[in-house]
Design a protein around this motif. Structure first.
Motif, short mmCIF file in Angstrom:
data_model
loop_
_atom_site.label_atom_id
_atom_site.label_comp_id
_atom_site.label_asym_id
_atom_site.label_seq_id
_atom_site.Cartn_x
_atom_site.Cartn_y
_atom_site.Cartn_z
N PRO A 70 -0.10 7.07 3.26
CA PRO A 70 -0.97 8.22 2.98
C PRO A 70 -0.25 9.57 3.10
O PRO A 70 0.74 9.71 3.82
CB PRO A 70 -2.08 8.11 4.03
CG PRO A 70 -1.63 7.14 5.04
CD PRO A 70 -0.51 6.34 4.46
N GLU A 71 -0.80 10.56 2.40
CA GLU A 71 -0.31 11.93 2.53
C GLU A 71 -0.66 12.45 3.91
O GLU A 71 -1.68 12.08 4.48
CB GLU A 71 -0.94 12.82 1.46
CG GLU A 71 -0.50 12.45 0.06
CD GLU A 71 -1.05 13.41 -1.01
OE1 GLU A 71 -1.75 14.39 -0.66
OE2 GLU A 71 -0.79 13.16 -2.19
N ASP A 125 0.84 -1.20 0.00
CA ASP A 125 0.00 0.00 0.00
C ASP A 125 0.87 1.25 0.00
O ASP A 125 2.00 1.24 0.52
CB ASP A 125 -0.90 0.04 1.24
CG ASP A 125 -1.96 -1.05 1.24
OD1 ASP A 125 -2.44 -1.42 0.14
OD2 ASP A 125 -2.31 -1.52 2.33
N HIS A 127 4.28 14.59 3.99
CA HIS A 127 4.65 13.39 3.24
C HIS A 127 5.79 13.63 2.25
O HIS A 127 6.40 12.69 1.77
CB HIS A 127 3.43 12.82 2.52
CG HIS A 127 2.77 13.79 1.61
ND1 HIS A 127 1.95 14.80 2.06
CD2 HIS A 127 2.83 13.93 0.27
CE1 HIS A 127 1.53 15.52 1.04
NE2 HIS A 127 2.04 15.01 -0.06
N ASP A 145 -6.32 7.20 8.36
CA ASP A 145 -5.91 6.81 7.00
C ASP A 145 -5.09 5.52 7.00
O ASP A 145 -5.16 4.73 6.06
CB ASP A 145 -5.10 7.93 6.33
CG ASP A 145 -5.95 9.14 5.95
OD1 ASP A 145 -7.20 9.04 5.98
OD2 ASP A 145 -5.36 10.19 5.64
#
Length: 184
Positions: free
Chosen positions: A9-10, A6, A30, A111
């Motif tokens: 996430p940002e 995966d 990020h 997230d």
């Protein structure tokens, strides 16, 4: 919970990075460590008992992670001000060499899929490669501390880009599938 393969996430979080007046906080997102390996771990909450043992242990290994071009980042749902107070109050956290990010809105933990039913982050760790892809993820029960030396060992194995047997450590021989198939 996000796992191997995966994308991480940002995020855009304020972090406590120092106790030096005027330099206490920094914005980390990020892209801050783009192109580097990252070891990102979450702890349930500040001013607890198991959490500082892990945070301090990651801190003691920070130079070894840095030698592997990996940035250590820690976070919880506490604010940057609570992180600052805890660092100031706890001897083992005062000179912490990596950012303590504040996920006050719980966006990153949601997230990642690591927000517990109690609203606190689960005790999770992720190794993220230079392409922002998760290469390792782990969660332990809230009462069980992680082993940062094992996280470093896994990072070493991932960075070989080879087959590494059980309990492999840096400097040991990796597996050669051709030789194994040939019965050597």
């Amino acid at each position: 919970m996000l796992t191997v393969g995966d994308k991480f996430p940002e995020f855009d979080l304020t972090a406590c990075v120092s106790l030096e007046k005027g330099n206490e906080f920094q914005q980390i997102n990020h892209k801050t460590y783009e192109g580097q390996w990252k070891v990102i771990f979450a702890w349930p909450k500040d001013f607890t008992f198991v959490c500082p043992t892990e945070i301090a242990a990651f801190g003691k290994l920070n130079d070894e992670f840095a030698d592997r071009d990996a940035q250590v980042l820690g976070f919880s749902g506490d604010s940057e001000f609570v992180h600052h107070a805890w660092r100031k109050d706890h001897d083992d956290l005062r000179d912490l060499p990596f950012p303590m990010m504040a996920d006050s809105k719980h966006e990153l933990m949601r997230d990642l899929g690591i927000e517990g039913e109690d609203g606190f982050a689960k005790r999770a760790v992720f190794i993220v490669d230079q392409n922002n892809e998760i290469q390792f993820s782990m969660v332990t029960a809230g009462s069980v501390g992680r082993n940062p030396k094992e996280v470093l060992r896994v990072l070493d194995a991932l960075q070989t880009d080879e087959l590494c047997p059980c309990n492999w450590t840096k400097g040991e021989t990796t597996l050669d599938p051709v030789a194994l198939l040939a019965g050597e």
